[in-house]
Scaffold this motif. Structure first.
Motif, PDB file in Angstrom:
ATOM      1  N   ARG A 260       0.825  -1.214   0.000  1.00 46.78           N
ATOM      2  CA  ARG A 260       0.000   0.000   0.000  1.00 46.78           C
ATOM      3  C   ARG A 260       0.858   1.263   0.000  1.00 46.78           C
ATOM      4  NH1 ARG A 260      -4.674  -2.089   4.295  1.00 46.78           N
ATOM      5  NH2 ARG A 260      -5.349  -3.872   3.028  1.00 46.78           N
ATOM      6  N   LEU A 261       1.852   1.236  -0.850  1.00 46.34           N
ATOM      7  CA  LEU A 261       2.742   2.381  -1.021  1.00 46.34           C
ATOM      8  C   LEU A 261       2.285   3.193  -2.230  1.00 46.34           C
ATOM      9  CD1 LEU A 261       6.195   0.604  -0.523  1.00 46.34           C
ATOM     10  CD2 LEU A 261       4.995   2.031   1.140  1.00 46.34           C
ATOM     11  N   PRO A 262       2.452   4.500  -2.201  1.00 46.41           N
ATOM     12  CA  PRO A 262       2.047   5.319  -3.341  1.00 46.41           C
ATOM     13  C   PRO A 262       2.967   5.100  -4.537  1.00 46.41           C
ATOM     14  CG  PRO A 262       3.236   6.641  -1.740  1.00 46.41           C
ATOM     15  CD  PRO A 262       3.045   5.291  -1.112  1.00 46.41           C
ATOM     16  N   TRP A 263       2.455   5.421  -5.713  1.00 46.63           N
ATOM     17  CA  TRP A 263       3.270   5.347  -6.921  1.00 46.63           C
ATOM     18  C   TRP A 263       2.955   6.549  -7.792  1.00 46.63           C
ATOM     19  CZ3 TRP A 263       2.160   2.770 -12.123  1.00 46.63           C
ATOM     20  CH2 TRP A 263       3.299   2.809 -12.941  1.00 46.63           C
ATOM     21  N   PHE A 264       3.916   7.450  -7.897  1.00 43.75           N
ATOM     22  CA  PHE A 264       3.801   8.639  -8.742  1.00 43.75           C
ATOM     23  C   PHE A 264       5.041   8.670  -9.641  1.00 43.75           C
ATOM     24  CE2 PHE A 264       1.750   9.700  -4.643  1.00 43.75           C
ATOM     25  CZ  PHE A 264       0.448   9.854  -5.094  1.00 43.75           C
ATOM     26  N   PRO A 265       4.997   7.939 -10.756  1.00 48.49           N
ATOM     27  CA  PRO A 265       6.212   7.720 -11.548  1.00 48.49           C
ATOM     28  C   PRO A 265       6.918   8.984 -12.007  1.00 48.49           C
ATOM     29  CG  PRO A 265       4.225   7.053 -12.756  1.00 48.49           C
ATOM     30  CD  PRO A 265       3.825   7.290 -11.338  1.00 48.49           C
ATOM     31  N   ILE A 266       6.172   9.982 -12.460  1.00 45.53           N
ATOM     32  CA  ILE A 266       6.838  11.195 -12.953  1.00 45.53           C
ATOM     33  C   ILE A 266       7.459  11.964 -11.788  1.00 45.53           C
ATOM     34  CG2 ILE A 266       6.479  13.417 -14.080  1.00 45.53           C
ATOM     35  CD1 ILE A 266       4.280  12.120 -15.751  1.00 45.53           C
ATOM     36  N   ALA A 267       6.702  12.134 -10.712  1.00 46.79           N
ATOM     37  CA  ALA A 267       7.233  12.854  -9.554  1.00 46.79           C
ATOM     38  C   ALA A 267       8.428  12.124  -8.948  1.00 46.79           C
ATOM     39  CB  ALA A 267       6.139  13.027  -8.502  1.00 46.79           C
ATOM     40  N   GLU A 268       8.396  10.799  -8.943  1.00 46.69           N
ATOM     41  CA  GLU A 268       9.507  10.047  -8.358  1.00 46.69           C
ATOM     42  C   GLU A 268      10.787  10.209  -9.170  1.00 46.69           C
ATOM     43  OE1 GLU A 268       8.106   6.066  -7.932  1.00 46.69           O
ATOM     44  OE2 GLU A 268       6.758   6.545  -6.264  1.00 46.69           O
ATOM     45  N   ARG A 269      10.649  10.342 -10.476  1.00 47.71           N
ATOM     46  CA  ARG A 269      11.837  10.512 -11.316  1.00 47.71           C
ATOM     47  C   ARG A 269      12.359  11.941 -11.308  1.00 47.71           C
ATOM     48  NH1 ARG A 269       8.761   7.350 -14.973  1.00 47.71           N
ATOM     49  NH2 ARG A 269       8.316   9.226 -16.200  1.00 47.71           N
ATOM     50  N   THR A 270      11.548  12.892 -10.870  1.00 48.43           N
ATOM     51  CA  THR A 270      11.949  14.298 -10.939  1.00 48.43           C
ATOM     52  C   THR A 270      12.042  14.916  -9.548  1.00 48.43           C
ATOM     53  OG1 THR A 270       9.621  14.917 -11.315  1.00 48.43           O
ATOM     54  CG2 THR A 270      11.018  14.606 -13.256  1.00 48.43           C
ATOM     55  N   VAL A 271      10.899  15.208  -8.954  1.00 45.80           N
ATOM     56  CA  VAL A 271      10.883  15.915  -7.671  1.00 45.80           C
ATOM     57  C   VAL A 271      11.528  15.082  -6.569  1.00 45.80           C
ATOM     58  CG1 VAL A 271       9.434  16.975  -5.921  1.00 45.80           C
ATOM     59  CG2 VAL A 271       8.833  17.214  -8.337  1.00 45.80           C
ATOM     60  N   VAL A 272      11.073  13.837  -6.407  1.00 44.84           N
ATOM     61  CA  VAL A 272      11.599  12.996  -5.323  1.00 44.84           C
ATOM     62  C   VAL A 272      13.088  12.746  -5.515  1.00 44.84           C
ATOM     63  CG1 VAL A 272      11.478  10.725  -4.236  1.00 44.84           C
ATOM     64  CG2 VAL A 272       9.373  11.934  -4.837  1.00 44.84           C
ATOM     65  N   ARG A 273      13.484  12.461  -6.739  1.00 38.54           N
ATOM     66  CA  ARG A 273      14.914  12.218  -7.001  1.00 38.54           C
ATOM     67  C   ARG A 273      15.738  13.460  -6.678  1.00 38.54           C
ATOM     68  NH1 ARG A 273      16.895   8.254 -10.458  1.00 38.54           N
ATOM     69  NH2 ARG A 273      15.023   7.142  -9.811  1.00 38.54           N
ATOM     70  N   GLY A 274      15.203  14.637  -6.993  1.00 36.74           N
ATOM     71  CA  GLY A 274      15.929  15.869  -6.721  1.00 36.74           C
ATOM     72  C   GLY A 274      16.088  16.156  -5.241  1.00 36.74           C
ATOM     73  N   ILE A 275      14.986  16.061  -4.492  1.00 35.01           N
ATOM     74  CA  ILE A 275      15.096  16.354  -3.060  1.00 35.01           C
ATOM     75  C   ILE A 275      15.843  15.236  -2.337  1.00 35.01           C
ATOM     76  CG2 ILE A 275      13.048  17.807  -3.023  1.00 35.01           C
ATOM     77  CD1 ILE A 275      11.480  15.508  -1.819  1.00 35.01           C
ATOM     78  N   GLY A 276      15.756  14.007  -2.854  1.00 33.28           N
ATOM     79  CA  GLY A 276      16.539  12.914  -2.266  1.00 33.28           C
ATOM     80  C   GLY A 276      18.024  13.150  -2.433  1.00 33.28           C
ATOM     81  N   THR A 277      18.416  13.593  -3.619  1.00 30.25           N
ATOM     82  CA  THR A 277      19.823  13.901  -3.870  1.00 30.25           C
ATOM     83  C   THR A 277      20.303  15.019  -2.946  1.00 30.25           C
ATOM     84  OG1 THR A 277      19.643  13.219  -6.184  1.00 30.25           O
ATOM     85  CG2 THR A 277      21.468  14.695  -5.615  1.00 30.25           C
TER      86      THR A 277
END
Length: 293
Positions: A260-277
């Motif tokens: 039951r985890l969310p999946w937002f493919p575009i946001a994960e490749r852009t926003v999440v990847r950026g703030i994670g970095t």
């Protein structure tokens, strides 16, 4: 006489030291400094050469994301998750477990050969005592080589993937294969019978476990504690949320429904990847002694 402000460099040094100490204390526990000094300063032969792939991966700040992803992945095996649910303190002592796991990785990666073997012996003794019965009446043991293999591949896949995405110096193919082979040495000592020794073998073993994996009520309960109820001060929850988002963003798509985890493919490749970095980079900066970068 009015006191002159400290130079900006001095202010940054203080910020770095305080942030680094806070992060280290949270992950390594109250005795972390003592164990760190023993691990790194005790003379003697080591299992792994400094600068080799396992020391690069396990010594990088990307492990903060890798550790969370490893926990998420490991919950997918119903028997392994039941053992954790019945014998672990994840509800009340999550950070204690994190500190112990962190210490084990540090000792076996960077410590002397004698200390590393002692750490392995302690873990094996604990595994021997963790036994129980599944709902269908099947007995289980944490020392089962099959369960140990799942825990191992879920960990090293997570550590390697997050290092490739968020690590300071990603590994080439030869380095990735060597990393898997090096971690196999520790896995064998823990009781894994035939751990993978190349990245391709790691992928094959992970695929072979797929029919056994699913989300269970125990898994989803553990996920809620991990993601929604961390025992952290309010100020630390936003940065922690960034790390958990980065970890979720690296989970296989098929796992999202089970856990039951969310999946937002575009946001994960852009926003999440950026703030994670940015978050991993900040942790790396904070935990690097001034002048060592």
């Amino acid at each position: 006489m009015r006191q002159l402000p400290r130079p900006l460099g001095a202010e940054l040094t203080v910020i770095r030291e305080r942030l680094g100490q806070a992060i280290f204390h949270r992950v390594a526990g109250p005795d972390g400094a003592h164990h760190r000094d023993r691990i790194h300063a005790t003379p003697g032969p080591r299992w792994f050469e400094p600068g080799s792939p396992i020391t690069r991966v396990h010594g990088d700040a990307s492990m903060f994301v890798g550790g969370i992803r490893a926990l998420l992945m490991q919950t997918l095996h119903p028997v392994a998750m039941q053992a954790v649910s019945e014998h672990s303190g994840f509800r009340g002592d999550m950070w204690g477990r994190l500190a112990r796991t962190s210490r084990f990785l540090a000792v076996t990666t960077f410590g002397t050969a004698d200390d590393a073997q002692q750490a392995v012996d302690v873990v094996r003794a604990i595994h021997e005592r963790v036994t129980g019965t599944t709902p269908d009446g099947t007995p289980y043991s944490a020392a089962d080589p099959h369960l140990l293999l799942w825990v191992h591949v879920a960990e090293i896949d997570s550590f390697l993937l997050t290092h490739q995405v968020y690590g300071d110096r990603p590994l080439d193919q030869a380095g990735r294969d060597e990393y898997v082979a090096q971690t196999a040495e520790v896995a064998r000592r823990l009781g894994v019978l035939d751990p993978p020794t190349t990245e391709a073998e790691l992928r094959d073993v992970l695929s072979s476990f797929r029919p056994e994996l699913r989300g269970t009520p125990q898994a989803r309960e553990a996920i809620r504690y991990l993601l929604l109820k961390p025992p952290l001060p309010v100020a630390a929850r936003a940065p922690y949320g960034v790390l958990t988002s980065a970890a979720i963003g690296l989970m296989p798509v098929w796992t999202r429904r089970h856990l039951r985890l969310p999946w937002f493919p575009i946001a994960e490749r852009t926003v999440v990847r950026g703030i994670g970095t940015a978050a991993v980079g900040t942790i790396r900066w904070a935990m690097t002694p001034p002048g060592a970068a």
